[in-house]
Design a protein around this motif. Structure first.
Motif, PDB file in Angstrom:
ATOM      1  N   MET A   1      32.550  39.113  24.883  1.00  0.00           N
ATOM      2  CA  MET A   1      31.395  39.797  24.309  1.00  0.00           C
ATOM      3  C   MET A   1      30.221  38.841  24.113  1.00  0.00           C
ATOM      4  O   MET A   1      29.058  39.231  24.297  1.00  0.00           O
ATOM      5  N   GLY A   2      30.527  37.603  23.776  1.00  0.00           N
ATOM      6  CA  GLY A   2      29.454  36.639  23.597  1.00  0.00           C
ATOM      7  C   GLY A   2      28.630  36.472  24.867  1.00  0.00           C
ATOM      8  O   GLY A   2      27.402  36.384  24.826  1.00  0.00           O
TER       9      GLY A   2
ATOM     10  N   TRP B   1      38.604  40.065  10.020  1.00  0.00           N
ATOM     11  CA  TRP B   1      37.194  40.367  10.278  1.00  0.00           C
ATOM     12  C   TRP B   1      36.390  40.483   8.993  1.00  0.00           C
ATOM     13  O   TRP B   1      35.166  40.563   9.022  1.00  0.00           O
TER      14      TRP B   1
ATOM     15  N   GLU C   1      30.957  34.050  18.705  1.00  0.00           N
ATOM     16  CA  GLU C   1      30.015  34.236  19.804  1.00  0.00           C
ATOM     17  C   GLU C   1      29.487  35.661  19.836  1.00  0.00           C
ATOM     18  O   GLU C   1      28.490  35.928  20.464  1.00  0.00           O
ATOM     19  N   ARG C   2      30.175  36.567  19.118  1.00  0.00           N
ATOM     20  CA  ARG C   2      29.717  37.954  19.153  1.00  0.00           C
ATOM     21  C   ARG C   2      28.540  38.192  18.222  1.00  0.00           C
ATOM     22  O   ARG C   2      27.889  39.207  18.276  1.00  0.00           O
ATOM     23  N   GLN C   3      28.313  37.239  17.331  1.00  0.00           N
ATOM     24  CA  GLN C   3      27.192  37.305  16.399  1.00  0.00           C
ATOM     25  C   GLN C   3      27.266  38.545  15.519  1.00  0.00           C
ATOM     26  O   GLN C   3      26.278  39.226  15.287  1.00  0.00           O
ATOM     27  N   ILE C   4      28.468  38.837  15.070  1.00  0.00           N
ATOM     28  CA  ILE C   4      28.657  39.966  14.156  1.00  0.00           C
ATOM     29  C   ILE C   4      29.206  39.430  12.852  1.00  0.00           C
ATOM     30  O   ILE C   4      30.056  38.550  12.852  1.00  0.00           O
ATOM     31  N   TRP C   5      28.731  39.995  11.761  1.00  0.00           N
ATOM     32  CA  TRP C   5      29.196  39.598  10.443  1.00  0.00           C
ATOM     33  C   TRP C   5      29.818  40.790   9.770  1.00  0.00           C
ATOM     34  O   TRP C   5      29.623  41.918  10.209  1.00  0.00           O
ATOM     35  N   PRO C   6      30.561  40.538   8.696  1.00  0.00           N
ATOM     36  CA  PRO C   6      31.009  41.695   7.919  1.00  0.00           C
ATOM     37  C   PRO C   6      29.797  42.413   7.327  1.00  0.00           C
ATOM     38  O   PRO C   6      28.712  41.837   7.211  1.00  0.00           O
ATOM     39  N   ASN C   7      30.015  43.652   6.952  1.00  0.00           N
ATOM     40  CA  ASN C   7      28.942  44.453   6.376  1.00  0.00           C
ATOM     41  C   ASN C   7      28.872  44.182   4.878  1.00  0.00           C
ATOM     42  O   ASN C   7      29.693  44.673   4.114  1.00  0.00           O
TER      43      ASN C   7
ATOM     44  N   CYS D   1      31.592  50.876   5.384  1.00  0.00           N
ATOM     45  CA  CYS D   1      32.459  50.253   6.386  1.00  0.00           C
ATOM     46  C   CYS D   1      32.311  48.736   6.314  1.00  0.00           C
ATOM     47  O   CYS D   1      31.213  48.212   6.438  1.00  0.00           O
ATOM     48  N   PRO D   2      33.407  48.020   6.100  1.00  0.00           N
ATOM     49  CA  PRO D   2      33.283  46.565   5.940  1.00  0.00           C
ATOM     50  C   PRO D   2      32.974  45.821   7.232  1.00  0.00           C
ATOM     51  O   PRO D   2      32.622  44.651   7.190  1.00  0.00           O
ATOM     52  N   THR D   3      33.134  46.463   8.369  1.00  0.00           N
ATOM     53  CA  THR D   3      32.980  45.712   9.624  1.00  0.00           C
ATOM     54  C   THR D   3      31.871  46.256  10.526  1.00  0.00           C
ATOM     55  O   THR D   3      31.787  45.855  11.681  1.00  0.00           O
ATOM     56  N   TYR D   4      31.061  47.165  10.035  1.00  0.00           N
ATOM     57  CA  TYR D   4      30.022  47.793  10.868  1.00  0.00           C
ATOM     58  C   TYR D   4      30.617  48.613  12.001  1.00  0.00           C
ATOM     59  O   TYR D   4      29.954  48.816  13.020  1.00  0.00           O
TER      60      TYR D   4
ATOM     61  N   ARG E   1      35.817  47.858  16.834  1.00  0.00           N
ATOM     62  CA  ARG E   1      35.487  47.112  15.630  1.00  0.00           C
ATOM     63  C   ARG E   1      36.185  47.699  14.418  1.00  0.00           C
ATOM     64  O   ARG E   1      36.116  47.147  13.326  1.00  0.00           O
TER      65      ARG E   1
END
Lengths: 204, 456, 269
Positions: free
Chosen positions: A183-184, B126, B133-139, C115-118, C134
């Motif tokens: 995905m990166g 998560w 690398e996915r550039q995602i964080w928890p909400n 939602c904790p993970t979007y 996700r």
């Protein structure tokens, strides 16, 4: 009470076990997945997205996939060196989600004459004779668990070159996974080209 | 009646240095139950959450009930101990450590439930904000992420709060023991030698921790309550939930503490240390929390009833008169009607009395958590989707396993650490003898465990 | 001690709340400013006959598994689109009211912030996206959703062969442990967008049809872009019969129900 050297050996033993397990899990799986799937398909009366085994699930979790074994030693290198283009065989790439793999008929339009005496081409001819398609293996498929709906056409229209994602095919015989399409990798390129990085652009 | 310092050391180190076969049997039994519970979780992870009784619309059931319940129990220790420490209540001395241990273990057990209840527990990591690398964080807007941080903060804090005053005791074990025990406890005591410098450091560290841990503890259960209050679900979406949950948590926590103390007293023969006085004092605290709990429930119910909002009334009536009414009234009985007279009447506020009341309260508070979660979910806004919930053996096994796990961890801990703080007891003796020598009148009543520390 | 603590504590919490609020509002703003499309559905309750063709079409289009008798009886049946039935009056003067209910694609969706993970999030086009890969399966979104339109895969879905050959290749087959719900047939939206872009034109009204709207015999379901004033949905949304389901909760749904004209006043028609 364990002495120092005893406990050291226990630690070494546990570490070795863990290492062996990781190697076993991470080892490139050289079985032909297709053959396995075929027997499964015949056995199982149902279709399900479930992993076939816990080990399979663990491999998928660590993104370890079997290395495909192709039925024919096809060589991209020779074809491209002889002036052919990607789109000559992968005809759908400009218009459809999948690029398409040519059927045996397309191969035989040339190989009726060209190099017809080579052993691999004879295998090819045999496929045609039996009226079978060549059981090519997917090289770049995404794991179903990542739910990626990739579409070639918009990428080609946006001017992304084939080799960006597939490596330099002029140097490959059968295609190998030259680029790790994680995905990166996708997101980086999308950002650079200011394409959408909305999740449901790709995942739905 | 007075014990000499040597006697105290002898009594309290006995469980560490000698082990009876019965102990091994109990530990094996508890461990077996825990293993079965883990197997049940493995089975659930393998097959899918379908093996639980969860369904639409009740997507949260026993697991989240247990989560809230255990997090609530965890408020026994650190919070009570910190308050008593800051208030300089001298009678706290034999109580604090068994209370703090409850916090650490109940919190660890409670924190397991959000993972157990996940559809895909292997992806629980998560929730950790790590760069990828996915550039995602928890909400960070999600109360579940707040939970993750709050619980971890509280866990780290209460482990520190528990461990700090153990150091001198571990050093004591180190000095008394021989062989492998000496080495292990030598390592654990982190080079404690009991110099004045170390004592003053320990004292200020404990003081800081006691102050810091109180807002953390309050915030943790507030955030747990916000898991519910932040969702627009009838009877969940309430401003009262924060304090309501904190009060309930302390309530069930004290009850759990009384039960743990009664067990310790019986099994480790600590009759001379955990005295009726401690049960009496904690019983009074429990009484106050029982009244507070009743006040909160009454306030919540009354405002809902007067508000007469249709979607809320559906939940209201199902708990007052409908399918959940038996559970509701059992809860009121366990949390108020039974403990109130027992704890209010001095003659009944004995060890047996407080244990009975505490057992009822623990059961009642578990029911309270269940009644907050399930009736609301089964009666949301559109009546076409109303539903029911019934747990399966998997959920029940895991729940029983956590109770066994708590007992197991407690038993193991009591084997590894003096469950009553030895040095604090001795300090108490010392202070008292000083007081004695100063007081000419000999206020004999002010034996060890007097209600207040004298101003010095 | 307490005197020092209290202002620090309240100050910190105020700061935290401010931070949260600004994060939230800035996100909402960027999303709104970028939005070109605002997909919406109009449901004309006067036209709905309760035939459930939409339910079948939705199952076929979106690879929605059937869970079997036993599981369905437990309440684990999955229907992204369902027709709720409510009865009015006493026998023999009973009337049945049908309400097709599916994800309302709320603008202020309660499922998203929890939602904790979007996995559940707001897309640029105002859809409530559900990202299966996700999703870790907290089911918090399903609890928060006032419409009960979110469904959980309690087991891995199973199709008896050869029924699996009818699975839609444009839609994911969801596995155990993930949440799913109506997507407004996002695969069709994406396909239409790609086609339009290839033809170098804008999407026009009617280019996108979710499976339910396409299959509705009395045309009770109309899909389109609310930001386009000339679209059919915009026209219908302006009707004085237009209401939204559980509007009082402030979820700002993008599904608009046109009330039955003969019903509101209680008169028999």
């Amino acid at each position: 009470m364990l002495s120092g050297s005893q406990s050291r050996w226990i630690v070494i033993f546990v570490a070795a076990c863990a290492l062996v397990f990781l190697i076993y899990v991470g080892r490139a799986d050289t079985r032909s997945p297709r053959a396995d799937e075929d027997t499964r398909a015949r056995v199982s009366p149902v279709f399900t997205p479930a992993h076939r085994s816990v080990l399979d699930a663990v491999r998928d979790f660590f993104n370890r996939r079997p290395v495909p074994v192709q039925p024919l030693a096809f060589t991209h290198k020779v074809h491209l060196a002889n002036g052919m283009h990607c789109t000559d065989c992968h005809t759908a790439v400009e218009a459809a989600p999948v690029a398409g793999i040519p059927g045996v008929e397309l191969c035989m339009t040339c190989h009726q004459m060209i190099a017809a005496d080579k052993p691999e081409i004879k295998k090819l001819a045999a496929y045609q004779k039996r009226g079978e398609d060549i059981p090519w293996q997917r090289v770049y498929a995404f794991s179903p668990t990542v739910h990626v709906k990739f579409n070639h056409a918009p990428h080609i229209r946006a001017g992304v070159e084939c080799k960006t994602c597939h490596g330099d095919m002029t140097q490959q015989t059968v295609a190998v996974r030259a680029v790790d399409l994680n995905m990166g990798y996708c997101v980086n390129c999308h950002r650079q080209k200011q394409a959408s990085t909305d999740c449901i652009t790709c995942h739905y | 009646m007075e014990k000499s310092p040597n006697q105290i050391t002898e009594d309290l180190l006995r469980p560490l240095l000698r082990t009876s076969p019965k102990y091994y049997f109990a530990v094996a039994l508890l461990a077996a139950v825990v293993v079965v519970a883990f197997a049940a979780f493995g089975y659930q992870a393998y097959s899918g959450l379908g093996v639980s009784g969860l369904r639409r619309p009740v997507f949260w059931g026993f697991y989240i009930t247990n989560f809230v319940f255990w997090i609530g129990i965890s408020h026994a220790g650190t919070l009570i101990s910190a308050i008593l420490r800051l208030a300089n209540a001298t009678w706290r001395r034999p109580v604090t450590r068994c209370a703090e241990v409850i916090t650490v273990f109940a919190l660890s057990i409670g924190a397991m439930f959000p993972v157990i209840h996940l559809g895909r527990p292997w992806l629980a990591f998560w929730l950790i904000p790590y760069p990828s690398e996915r550039q995602i964080w928890p909400n960070f807007r999600s109360p579940l992420v707040w939970d993750f941080f709050a619980i971890n903060t509280y866990l780290i804090g209460s482990v520190a709060f528990l461990t700090l005053p153990i150091l001198p005791d571990w050093a004591l074990v180190r000095d008394k023991a021989s062989g492998w025990r000496k080495r292990v406890y030598g390592f654990l005591s982190l080079g404690w030698r009991g110099t004045p410098r170390q004592w003053s450091r320990l004292e200020s560290a404990m003081h800081i921790m006691a102050i810091v841990i109180i807002p953390v503890a309050v915030s943790v259960h507030t955030i747990v309550s916000w898991d519910f209050a932040m969702a627009p679900v009838p009877m969940w979406h309430s401003t009262i939930f924060g304090p309501y949950f904190v009060a309930g948590a302390i309530f069930s926590g004290i009850a759990a503490l009384i039960l743990a103390m009664a067990c310790l007293r019986k099994f480790l023969h600590l009759e001379d240390y955990l005295k009726p006085l401690h049960f009496d004092n904690l019983g009074k605290l429990l009484l106050m929390m029982s009244l507070l709990w009743f006040y909160f429930v009454f306030a919540e119910r009354l405002t809902t009833w007067y508000g007469n909002e249709p979607s809320e009334m559906a939940v209201f009536w199902t708990t007052q008169q409908g399918a959940y009414a038996p559970l509701f009234w059992t809860m009121v009985f366990c949390n108020f009607l039974l403990p109130f007279p027992i704890l209010a009447i001095k003659r009944l506020r004995t060890i047996t009395g407080t244990v009975i009341a505490s057992t009822a309260v623990v059961a009642g508070m578990w029911l309270e958590r269940f009644l907050i979660i399930v009736p609301s979910l089964s009666h949301k806004f559109l009546p076409y989707n109303w539903g029911t919930y019934r747990p399966t053996w998997v959920e029940i096994t895991i729940m029983v396993g956590t109770f066994a796990g708590m007992a197991l961890l407690y038993a193991l801990f009591a084997k590894a650490v003096p469950i009553i703080s030895i040095w604090e007891l001795k300090l108490g003796l010392h202070e008292k003898s000083e007081v004695r020598s100063q007081e000419t009148e000999g206020r004999g009543k002010l034996a060890f465990g007097g209600q207040e520390k004298l101003e010095t | 001690m307490q005197r020092h603590d209290a202002p620090l504590d309240s100050g910190l919490s105020t700061l935290a709340i401010l931070l949260l609020v600004t994060c939230h509002s800035s996100m909402v703003q960027t999303m709104e400013s970028k939005a070109q499309k605002k997909w919406a559905m109009v449901v004309d309750l006067d036209r709905c006959t309760g035939c459930e063709a939409c339910v079948v079409a939705c199952h076929a289009e979106n690879n929605i598994p059937t869970v079997g008798e036993e599981q369905a009886a437990m309440g684990r049946a999955m229907h992204w689109m369902r027709v709720e039935r409510y009865y009015q009056g006493d026998f023999p003067n009973v009337r049945v009211k049908f309400i097709p209910v599916f994800c309302q694609q709320c603008d202020a969706a309660p499922c998203e912030p929890v939602c904790p993970t979007y996995a559940s999030y707001h897309t640029a086009e105002g859809l409530n996206g559900q990202v299966y890969n996700r999703c870790i399966g907290t089911r918090y979104c399903a609890n928060a959703c006032p419409y009960n339109v979110r469904f959980f895969n309690f087991y891995n879905p199973v199709w008896e062969k050869p029924l699996h050959l009818q699975l839609n290749p444009d839609v994911s087959v969801r596995e155990v442990g993930v949440m799913e719900k109506c997507t407004f047939c996002v695969q069709r939206i994406k396909a239409a967008e790609i086609t339009a872009k290839a033809d170098k034109r804008e999407l026009k009204d009617g280019d996108v049809q979710p499976a339910c709207a396409q299959s509705c015999p009395p045309k009770a379901l109309v899909f389109g872009d609310l930001n386009d004033p000339t679209s059919e949905v915009s026209r219908l949304a302006g009707s004085n019969r237009a209401t939204r389901l559980l509007e009082e909760l402030g979820t700002k749904p993008k599904v608009i129900y046109l009330q039955r004209e003969s019903w509101g006043d209680g008169k028999e028609s």
